[in-house]
Design a protein around this motif. Sequence first.
Motif, PDB file in Angstrom:
ATOM      1  N   HIS A 142       0.824  -1.211   0.000  1.00 56.99           N
ATOM      2  CA  HIS A 142       0.000   0.000   0.000  1.00 56.99           C
ATOM      3  C   HIS A 142       0.861   1.265   0.000  1.00 56.99           C
ATOM      4  O   HIS A 142       0.642   2.174  -0.815  1.00 56.99           O
ATOM      5  CB  HIS A 142      -0.946   0.028   1.198  1.00 56.99           C
ATOM      6  CG  HIS A 142      -1.586   1.377   1.362  1.00 56.99           C
ATOM      7  ND1 HIS A 142      -2.577   1.835   0.525  1.00 56.99           N
ATOM      8  CD2 HIS A 142      -1.335   2.385   2.235  1.00 56.99           C
ATOM      9  CE1 HIS A 142      -2.913   3.065   0.877  1.00 56.99           C
ATOM     10  NE2 HIS A 142      -2.189   3.421   1.907  1.00 56.99           N
ATOM     11  N   ALA A 154       0.987   3.942  -3.040  1.00 59.96           N
ATOM     12  CA  ALA A 154       0.514   5.302  -2.774  1.00 59.96           C
ATOM     13  C   ALA A 154       1.603   6.332  -3.047  1.00 59.96           C
ATOM     14  O   ALA A 154       1.335   7.420  -3.568  1.00 59.96           O
ATOM     15  CB  ALA A 154       0.025   5.399  -1.329  1.00 59.96           C
ATOM     16  N   GLN A 207     -10.921  -7.026  -7.515  1.00 59.78           N
ATOM     17  CA  GLN A 207     -11.573  -6.061  -6.633  1.00 59.78           C
ATOM     18  C   GLN A 207     -11.236  -6.353  -5.171  1.00 59.78           C
ATOM     19  O   GLN A 207     -10.978  -5.436  -4.383  1.00 59.78           O
ATOM     20  CB  GLN A 207     -13.076  -6.071  -6.859  1.00 59.78           C
ATOM     21  CG  GLN A 207     -13.507  -5.459  -8.175  1.00 59.78           C
ATOM     22  CD  GLN A 207     -14.996  -5.621  -8.443  1.00 59.78           C
ATOM     23  OE1 GLN A 207     -15.752  -6.074  -7.583  1.00 59.78           O
ATOM     24  NE2 GLN A 207     -15.418  -5.255  -9.644  1.00 59.78           N
ATOM     25  N   SER A 208     -11.238  -7.634  -4.795  1.00 51.30           N
ATOM     26  CA  SER A 208     -10.849  -8.009  -3.432  1.00 51.30           C
ATOM     27  C   SER A 208      -9.402  -7.633  -3.163  1.00 51.30           C
ATOM     28  O   SER A 208      -9.063  -7.139  -2.090  1.00 51.30           O
ATOM     29  CB  SER A 208     -11.059  -9.517  -3.209  1.00 51.30           C
ATOM     30  OG  SER A 208     -12.422  -9.851  -3.222  1.00 51.30           O
ATOM     31  N   CYS A 226      -7.697  -5.227  -4.528  1.00 54.56           N
ATOM     32  CA  CYS A 226      -7.606  -3.765  -4.384  1.00 54.56           C
ATOM     33  C   CYS A 226      -8.031  -3.331  -2.988  1.00 54.56           C
ATOM     34  O   CYS A 226      -7.466  -2.377  -2.428  1.00 54.56           O
ATOM     35  CB  CYS A 226      -8.446  -3.075  -5.438  1.00 54.56           C
ATOM     36  SG  CYS A 226      -7.770  -3.197  -7.115  1.00 54.56           S
ATOM     37  N   ARG A 227      -9.008  -4.026  -2.412  1.00 54.62           N
ATOM     38  CA  ARG A 227      -9.404  -3.697  -1.036  1.00 54.62           C
ATOM     39  C   ARG A 227      -8.276  -4.036  -0.065  1.00 54.62           C
ATOM     40  O   ARG A 227      -7.992  -3.269   0.861  1.00 54.62           O
ATOM     41  CB  ARG A 227     -10.687  -4.450  -0.660  1.00 54.62           C
ATOM     42  CG  ARG A 227     -11.932  -3.891  -1.350  1.00 54.62           C
ATOM     43  CD  ARG A 227     -13.199  -4.427  -0.722  1.00 54.62           C
ATOM     44  NE  ARG A 227     -13.384  -5.847  -1.000  1.00 54.62           N
ATOM     45  CZ  ARG A 227     -14.013  -6.324  -2.069  1.00 54.62           C
ATOM     46  NH1 ARG A 227     -14.507  -5.503  -2.979  1.00 54.62           N
ATOM     47  NH2 ARG A 227     -14.163  -7.626  -2.239  1.00 54.62           N
ATOM     48  N   HIS A 228      -7.623  -5.177  -0.271  1.00 54.04           N
ATOM     49  CA  HIS A 228      -6.492  -5.542   0.595  1.00 54.04           C
ATOM     50  C   HIS A 228      -5.336  -4.554   0.430  1.00 54.04           C
ATOM     51  O   HIS A 228      -4.631  -4.247   1.401  1.00 54.04           O
ATOM     52  CB  HIS A 228      -6.007  -6.959   0.291  1.00 54.04           C
ATOM     53  CG  HIS A 228      -6.980  -8.037   0.659  1.00 54.04           C
ATOM     54  ND1 HIS A 228      -7.509  -8.178   1.918  1.00 54.04           N
ATOM     55  CD2 HIS A 228      -7.524  -9.030  -0.085  1.00 54.04           C
ATOM     56  CE1 HIS A 228      -8.335  -9.217   1.941  1.00 54.04           C
ATOM     57  NE2 HIS A 228      -8.365  -9.752   0.744  1.00 54.04           N
ATOM     58  N   LEU A 229      -5.152  -4.076  -0.783  1.00 47.74           N
ATOM     59  CA  LEU A 229      -4.071  -3.115  -1.053  1.00 47.74           C
ATOM     60  C   LEU A 229      -4.447  -1.702  -0.634  1.00 47.74           C
ATOM     61  O   LEU A 229      -3.570  -0.842  -0.517  1.00 47.74           O
ATOM     62  CB  LEU A 229      -3.740  -3.136  -2.549  1.00 47.74           C
ATOM     63  CG  LEU A 229      -3.125  -4.425  -3.092  1.00 47.74           C
ATOM     64  CD1 LEU A 229      -3.188  -4.435  -4.619  1.00 47.74           C
ATOM     65  CD2 LEU A 229      -1.694  -4.592  -2.616  1.00 47.74           C
ATOM     66  N   ASP A 230      -5.748  -1.453  -0.454  1.00 46.32           N
ATOM     67  CA  ASP A 230      -6.264  -0.124  -0.111  1.00 46.32           C
ATOM     68  C   ASP A 230      -5.777   0.909  -1.129  1.00 46.32           C
ATOM     69  O   ASP A 230      -5.252   1.961  -0.776  1.00 46.32           O
ATOM     70  CB  ASP A 230      -5.834   0.277   1.306  1.00 46.32           C
ATOM     71  CG  ASP A 230      -6.563   1.519   1.811  1.00 46.32           C
ATOM     72  OD1 ASP A 230      -7.638   1.835   1.273  1.00 46.32           O
ATOM     73  OD2 ASP A 230      -6.036   2.174   2.733  1.00 46.32           O
ATOM     74  N   ILE A 231      -5.994   0.578  -2.402  1.00 47.16           N
ATOM     75  CA  ILE A 231      -5.522   1.452  -3.476  1.00 47.16           C
ATOM     76  C   ILE A 231      -6.524   1.415  -4.624  1.00 47.16           C
ATOM     77  O   ILE A 231      -7.216   0.407  -4.821  1.00 47.16           O
ATOM     78  CB  ILE A 231      -4.116   1.019  -3.971  1.00 47.16           C
ATOM     79  CG1 ILE A 231      -3.367   2.194  -4.633  1.00 47.16           C
ATOM     80  CG2 ILE A 231      -4.205  -0.162  -4.917  1.00 47.16           C
ATOM     81  CD1 ILE A 231      -2.782   3.166  -3.656  1.00 47.16           C
ATOM     82  N   ARG A 232      -6.593   2.489  -5.363  1.00 37.46           N
ATOM     83  CA  ARG A 232      -7.392   2.548  -6.586  1.00 37.46           C
ATOM     84  C   ARG A 232      -6.427   2.770  -7.750  1.00 37.46           C
ATOM     85  O   ARG A 232      -5.833   3.841  -7.885  1.00 37.46           O
ATOM     86  CB  ARG A 232      -8.406   3.694  -6.507  1.00 37.46           C
ATOM     87  CG  ARG A 232      -9.370   3.755  -7.693  1.00 37.46           C
ATOM     88  CD  ARG A 232     -10.219   5.011  -7.619  1.00 37.46           C
ATOM     89  NE  ARG A 232     -11.166   5.079  -8.718  1.00 37.46           N
ATOM     90  CZ  ARG A 232     -12.448   4.750  -8.642  1.00 37.46           C
ATOM     91  NH1 ARG A 232     -12.941   4.343  -7.485  1.00 37.46           N
ATOM     92  NH2 ARG A 232     -13.247   4.855  -9.687  1.00 37.46           N
TER      93      ARG A 232
END
Length: 242
Positions: free
Chosen positions: A108, A112, A132-133, A135-141
């Motif tokens: 992350h 970032a 998508q899961s 990306c949630r674990h990475l907390d990134i878009r």
Amino acid sequence: MPFRLSDFDAVTFDVFGTLIDWEPAIVAFLRRWADGHDRSAPSDAELLMAFDRARAVFQAERPAYLYPDILRRCFDHIAAEFGIPADAATRDAFAASPHAWPAYADSHVGLATLQRHAKIGALSNIDDASLQSACRHLDIRFDILVTAERVGAYKPDWPHFHTAIADLEALGIPRGRILHVGQSLRADITPANRLGLTCAWINRPSRALGLSGEGAAQARPDLTVSSLAALVAMLTGEQAIA
């Protein structure tokens, strides 16, 4: 130092193995299953390499399977190779396991930090829902997303790369201003070489998936590091910060 982040306008990433630490979870799953049937079951390394060989075969088939079906076929292949029973419930649990695979500790913050200076993209041999899961674990878009489901193919085939290059060109970023980053020699570094993309190999310690098989020996990364944090430090001259 051969490169600075100012040399690039976009950094694209392989996801599973590079940003998501999937190997321990895969080994732990297969270990529990194998030990539940046979106390003389294969070693962790044997199970992991059987998975690596099987996925390379099934990912090359066309039309392409969705990734949960790749995992189901891999599970059946491993079971047949070692003579271990393959029940449907365990097969389906293995197919769903990508949703729980965790991110590396540096993912992350590293992403970032890079995204403050460049576009970032994901080129993943996965289905849309599993990414998508992740990306949630990475907390990134990510700025661009390319999946096997989207392009109907799996790396090292080229549709991932062609699509990402086109997506970035639509944002005004030419191929020569893209850095591609991956852990897999077979699926990322070798095809990036063949397409003329500058590439960095994150050679994560004690990780083996994608380091063998067709094309891996021909991989020639432009830069090699042992972590995303190290890559960010080399590109920026600074430690990654949240």
